[in-house]
Design an enzyme around this catalytic site. Structure first.
Site, mmCIF file in Angstrom:
data_model
loop_
_atom_site.group_PDB
_atom_site.id
_atom_site.type_symbol
_atom_site.label_atom_id
_atom_site.label_comp_id
_atom_site.label_asym_id
_atom_site.label_seq_id
_atom_site.Cartn_x
_atom_site.Cartn_y
_atom_site.Cartn_z
ATOM 1 N N ARG A 107 0.889 -1.285 0.125
ATOM 2 C CA ARG A 107 -0.032 -0.196 -0.030
ATOM 3 C C ARG A 107 0.856 1.189 0.102
ATOM 4 O O ARG A 107 1.612 1.607 1.136
ATOM 5 C CB ARG A 107 -1.128 0.155 0.998
ATOM 6 C CG ARG A 107 -2.090 1.217 1.443
ATOM 7 C CD ARG A 107 -2.544 0.815 2.699
ATOM 8 N NE ARG A 107 -3.630 2.289 3.259
ATOM 9 C CZ ARG A 107 -4.963 2.265 2.616
ATOM 10 N NH1 ARG A 107 -5.427 1.187 2.028
ATOM 11 N NH2 ARG A 107 -5.423 3.352 2.819
ATOM 12 N N HIS A 134 -7.303 1.524 -6.748
ATOM 13 C CA HIS A 134 -7.526 0.723 -5.327
ATOM 14 C C HIS A 134 -8.204 -0.550 -5.825
ATOM 15 O O HIS A 134 -9.403 -0.583 -5.459
ATOM 16 C CB HIS A 134 -7.946 1.670 -4.493
ATOM 17 C CG HIS A 134 -8.356 1.356 -3.217
ATOM 18 N ND1 HIS A 134 -7.702 0.100 -2.717
ATOM 19 C CD2 HIS A 134 -8.602 1.715 -1.944
ATOM 20 C CE1 HIS A 134 -7.890 -0.199 -1.309
ATOM 21 N NE2 HIS A 134 -8.397 0.936 -0.814
ATOM 22 N N GLN A 137 -10.255 -2.924 -3.288
ATOM 23 C CA GLN A 137 -11.767 -2.101 -2.821
ATOM 24 C C GLN A 137 -12.802 -2.403 -3.596
ATOM 25 O O GLN A 137 -13.737 -2.844 -3.299
ATOM 26 C CB GLN A 137 -11.625 -0.526 -2.450
ATOM 27 C CG GLN A 137 -12.522 -0.089 -2.234
ATOM 28 C CD GLN A 137 -13.300 -0.455 -0.867
ATOM 29 O OE1 GLN A 137 -12.437 -0.386 0.338
ATOM 30 N NE2 GLN A 137 -14.484 -0.989 -0.605
ATOM 31 N N ASP A 225 -16.877 9.087 -1.996
ATOM 32 C CA ASP A 225 -15.534 8.780 -1.104
ATOM 33 C C ASP A 225 -15.352 10.082 -0.410
ATOM 34 O O ASP A 225 -16.057 11.065 -1.056
ATOM 35 C CB ASP A 225 -14.454 8.405 -1.926
ATOM 36 C CG ASP A 225 -13.075 7.818 -1.135
ATOM 37 O OD1 ASP A 225 -13.171 7.667 -0.027
ATOM 38 O OD2 ASP A 225 -12.205 7.312 -1.698
ATOM 39 N N CYS A 266 -16.112 3.597 0.516
ATOM 40 C CA CYS A 266 -14.962 2.787 0.822
ATOM 41 C C CYS A 266 -14.475 2.827 2.316
ATOM 42 O O CYS A 266 -13.701 1.914 3.063
ATOM 43 C CB CYS A 266 -13.747 2.926 -0.069
ATOM 44 S SG CYS A 266 -13.005 4.237 0.069
ATOM 45 N N ARG A 294 -13.901 -6.771 2.213
ATOM 46 C CA ARG A 294 -12.520 -6.848 1.933
ATOM 47 C C ARG A 294 -11.722 -8.050 2.216
ATOM 48 O O ARG A 294 -10.933 -8.408 1.493
ATOM 49 C CB ARG A 294 -11.920 -5.520 2.707
ATOM 50 C CG ARG A 294 -12.342 -4.040 2.065
ATOM 51 C CD ARG A 294 -11.583 -3.862 0.689
ATOM 52 N NE ARG A 294 -10.368 -4.030 0.850
ATOM 53 C CZ ARG A 294 -9.528 -2.819 1.371
ATOM 54 N NH1 ARG A 294 -10.065 -1.626 1.713
ATOM 55 N NH2 ARG A 294 -8.339 -2.689 1.426
#
Length: 308
Positions: A107, A134, A137, A225, A266, A294
């Site tokens: 990450r 991402h 996700q 988001d 998310c 996830r």
């Protein structure tokens, strides 16, 4: 050896197989305590390096727990501990880690860091997030939608807000999973044209609509988001709020979507900025199912990478 770097670079059939595998693994754990090992232990005797240049809650916990449930072990490393790309080149770090571990999840900030890690590692590499995309996700989001509403192919999905890294992966997924995608937000924060072109070339509608009401009309899924990153200076935060205020997901906006439309985020959410608490805690919201998934989606991704 298979890397999971982005949705648009992964075969459609493999993406579908991962979603289906995640669903099966989740169903198999129904009623089990969280720490109970899976009936199968596909990662038994495997070591997974989890590298975090960016702070994390869901990515760290879900990957760590997923490895443990599948019988493996994790080594959690921070960018500060490793001096990634500073005290040692990323290429050399990739070569060294490959001698110790079976799989690397990273990450990070720059996409170039991820790509260099994947180029020089001799074990699979998973994109846990970059500033550009991402994918983990969005795999969880696809799983969540299909749990609640069935196949996502042919549905209308709307992204409201900033065309950021999560939005990028969602647009890629539109092309790979066959759903239509509409972006609504200010011109300055449009998603990259490359991703819109990718979706359109795959035969789905990929639309930019400035009017959020028009965008959301008839939507099966509405996604947003945060408007600001934890690293943004105060001046950038104020500018983002001014740009995005009209794209808040609230009850009035959701009223234009289909009555059974789902809402996703998310997380972490800045309540009553990008989304009101009324929507986030409402009957159409599946944000916590999303967070849970996830774990299951990433377990399927790890198994795919390792062919186990």
């Amino acid at each position: 050896m298979k890397n999971f770097l982005d949705i648009h670079t992964t075969d459609k059939a493999d993406l579908r197989a991962m979603i289906d595998a995640a669903r099966r693994m989740k169903d198999a754990r129904n009623g089990c305590p969280k720490g109970t090992p899976d009936a199968e232990l596909p990662l038994k005797n495997r070591m997974v390096a989890l590298i975090f240049e960016k702070p994390s809650t869901r990515t760290r916990v879900s990957f760590d727990l997923g490895v443990r449930q599948m019988g493996g072990q994790t080594m959690v490393l921070s960018g500060q501990e490793m001096q990634l790309g500073h005290g040692e080149t990323i290429a050399d770090t990739a070569r060294v880690l490959s001698r110790y571990v079976d799989l690397i999840m990273i990450r990070t900030f720059e996409e170039a860091t991820l790509l260099e890690m994947a180029e020089y590692a001799s074990v699979p590499v998973i994109n846990g997030l970059t500033n550009r995309t991402h994918p983990c996700q969005i795999m969880a989001d696809i799983l969540t939608y299909e749990e609640h509403r069935g196949p996502i192919a042919g549905r209308k999905v709307v992204w409201s807000g900033d065309g950021n890294n999560v939005c990028a992966s969602l647009i890629q997924a539109a092309g790979q999973f066959g759903f239509d995608i509409t972006f609504t937000g200010p011109r300055q924060l449009d998603p990259e044209a490359e991703w819109l072109d990718f979706a359109r070339a795959a035969g789905v509608q990929a639309v930019v609509e400035r009017d959020p009401v028009k965008a959301v009309t008839g939507a099966d899924l509405v996604v947003t988001d945060t408007w600001v990153s934890m690293h943004d200076p105060q001046s950038a935060r104020e500018r983002r709020h001014n740009q995005l205020r009209g794209y808040q997901v609230n009850k009035a906006l959701m009223a234009h979507a289909r009555p059974d439309a789902l809402f996703m985020h998310c997380l972490p959410a800045h309540r009553d900025d990008e989304v009101t608490s009324e929507v986030m805690d409402g009957p159409n919201s599946v944000v916590f199912d999303e967070a849970e998934n996830r774990l299951h989606a990433q377990k399927a991704i790890m198994r795919w990478c390792l062919n186990v």
